[in-house]
Design a protein around this motif. Structure first.
Motif, PDB file in Angstrom:
ATOM      1  N   LEU A  83     -20.560  61.870  43.899  1.00 35.13           N
ATOM      2  CA  LEU A  83     -18.798  61.893  44.083  1.00 35.13           C
ATOM      3  C   LEU A  83     -18.478  61.279  45.389  1.00 35.13           C
ATOM      4  O   LEU A  83     -19.153  61.361  46.285  1.00 35.13           O
ATOM      5  N   VAL A  84     -17.327  60.441  45.413  1.00 28.35           N
ATOM      6  CA  VAL A  84     -16.637  59.852  46.564  1.00 28.35           C
ATOM      7  C   VAL A  84     -15.164  60.380  46.557  1.00 28.35           C
ATOM      8  O   VAL A  84     -14.649  60.311  45.847  1.00 28.35           O
ATOM      9  N   ALA A  85     -15.084  60.943  47.891  1.00 30.87           N
ATOM     10  CA  ALA A  85     -13.897  61.252  48.058  1.00 30.87           C
ATOM     11  C   ALA A  85     -13.338  61.002  49.638  1.00 30.87           C
ATOM     12  O   ALA A  85     -14.024  60.910  50.524  1.00 30.87           O
ATOM     13  N   PRO A  86     -12.020  60.933  49.765  1.00 34.77           N
ATOM     14  CA  PRO A  86     -11.450  60.916  51.173  1.00 34.77           C
ATOM     15  C   PRO A  86     -11.648  62.145  51.571  1.00 34.77           C
ATOM     16  O   PRO A  86     -11.528  63.208  51.073  1.00 34.77           O
ATOM     17  N   LYS A  87     -11.743  62.145  52.981  1.00 41.99           N
ATOM     18  CA  LYS A  87     -11.975  63.467  53.700  1.00 41.99           C
ATOM     19  C   LYS A  87     -10.489  64.227  53.803  1.00 41.99           C
ATOM     20  O   LYS A  87     -10.544  65.218  53.882  1.00 41.99           O
TER      21      LYS A  87
ATOM     22  N   SER B 146      -8.149  69.029  42.236  1.00 37.76           N
ATOM     23  CA  SER B 146      -6.912  68.094  42.565  1.00 37.76           C
ATOM     24  C   SER B 146      -7.215  67.221  43.582  1.00 37.76           C
ATOM     25  O   SER B 146      -6.575  66.102  43.749  1.00 37.76           O
ATOM     26  N   HIS B 147      -8.239  67.273  44.176  1.00 39.83           N
ATOM     27  CA  HIS B 147      -8.744  66.394  45.458  1.00 39.83           C
ATOM     28  C   HIS B 147      -9.088  65.140  45.048  1.00 39.83           C
ATOM     29  O   HIS B 147     -10.132  65.276  43.996  1.00 39.83           O
ATOM     30  N   LEU B 148      -8.603  63.912  45.189  1.00 39.89           N
ATOM     31  CA  LEU B 148      -8.913  62.834  44.577  1.00 39.89           C
ATOM     32  C   LEU B 148     -10.414  62.568  44.929  1.00 39.89           C
ATOM     33  O   LEU B 148     -10.912  62.593  45.914  1.00 39.89           O
ATOM     34  N   HIS B 149     -11.126  62.314  43.778  1.00 39.56           N
ATOM     35  CA  HIS B 149     -12.491  61.713  43.950  1.00 39.56           C
ATOM     36  C   HIS B 149     -12.976  60.785  42.827  1.00 39.56           C
ATOM     37  O   HIS B 149     -12.315  61.043  41.601  1.00 39.56           O
ATOM     38  N   TRP B 150     -13.828  59.967  43.008  1.00 39.45           N
ATOM     39  CA  TRP B 150     -14.394  59.228  42.120  1.00 39.45           C
ATOM     40  C   TRP B 150     -15.767  59.274  41.971  1.00 39.45           C
ATOM     41  O   TRP B 150     -16.520  59.993  42.642  1.00 39.45           O
ATOM     42  N   HIS B 151     -16.331  59.367  40.414  1.00 41.78           N
ATOM     43  CA  HIS B 151     -17.393  59.641  40.159  1.00 41.78           C
ATOM     44  C   HIS B 151     -18.261  58.018  39.872  1.00 41.78           C
ATOM     45  O   HIS B 151     -17.691  57.031  39.470  1.00 41.78           O
ATOM     46  N   VAL B 152     -19.517  58.200  40.507  1.00 40.40           N
ATOM     47  CA  VAL B 152     -20.547  57.063  40.450  1.00 40.40           C
ATOM     48  C   VAL B 152     -21.558  57.308  39.435  1.00 40.40           C
ATOM     49  O   VAL B 152     -22.354  58.318  39.952  1.00 40.40           O
ATOM     50  N   ALA B 153     -21.657  56.806  38.423  1.00 42.29           N
ATOM     51  CA  ALA B 153     -22.646  57.199  37.330  1.00 42.29           C
ATOM     52  C   ALA B 153     -23.400  56.150  36.840  1.00 42.29           C
ATOM     53  O   ALA B 153     -22.872  55.139  36.300  1.00 42.29           O
ATOM     54  N   ALA B 154     -24.848  55.892  37.178  1.00 41.59           N
ATOM     55  CA  ALA B 154     -25.541  54.873  36.685  1.00 41.59           C
ATOM     56  C   ALA B 154     -26.321  55.265  35.174  1.00 41.59           C
ATOM     57  O   ALA B 154     -26.932  56.133  35.132  1.00 41.59           O
TER      58      ALA B 154
END
Length: 158
Positions: free
Chosen positions: A53-57, A107-115
């Protein structure tokens, strides 16, 4: 994974990213990469190995409304850096990048990176493999720590 307990926590608990960043032990994660503005960490309930998971702090909820072009670009370049490391370490056939959450939970914006590993039958790819309702991986803490270290090494050597 207790899906009902997860839903309750997501909807009524603190922001999971903010709690993690504040050091709340109930929201701990294995950090993969971070910079001044962003954090990447392993998903506690992955449906695929090495899911990140990737999110802005900063607590941001709307990618379109709250990020200006420069912040959006910086975030997406950070996501790309992490995704390339995930591909390098896991040998993905395809890498899924997606953002979920809603005002009702997470609700905190986050991206999923899944291989997606090679050889997964088509009917088990895409949404099927991403849904926790179809099962999550039981990954030991030491294996999670090892995966995070391998991803950090891949980013450092890129």
């Amino acid at each position: 994974m207790d899906l009902e307990a997860y839903m309750e926590r997501a909807r009524n608990g603190p922001c999971f990213v903010c709690a993690f960043l504040a050091g709340d032990p109930g929201y701990g994660h294995h950090v993969v990469h971070e910079d001044e503005h962003h954090i990447a960490f392993l998903d506690r309930w992955p449906t695929l190995p090495g899911k990140v998971l990737v999110a802005p702090k900063a607590h941001v909820e709307h990618v379109v409304r709250e990020l200006d072009e420069a912040d959006y670009t910086r975030l997406m370049l950070f996501v790309r850096t992490v995704a390339r490391a995930v591909e390098d370490v896991l040998g993905a056939e395809r890498t899924y990048l997606y953002s979920l959450g809603s005002q009702d939970g997470n609700s905190h914006l986050h991206w999923h990176v899944a291989a997606l590993p090679p050889g997964v039958p088509y009917e088990e790819q895409q949404f099927h493999v991403l849904m926790s309702e179809n099962g999550v991986l039981d990954v030991a803490p030491d294996a999670m720590a090892g995966m995070a270290a391998r991803l950090r090494d891949a980013i450092a050597s890129a």
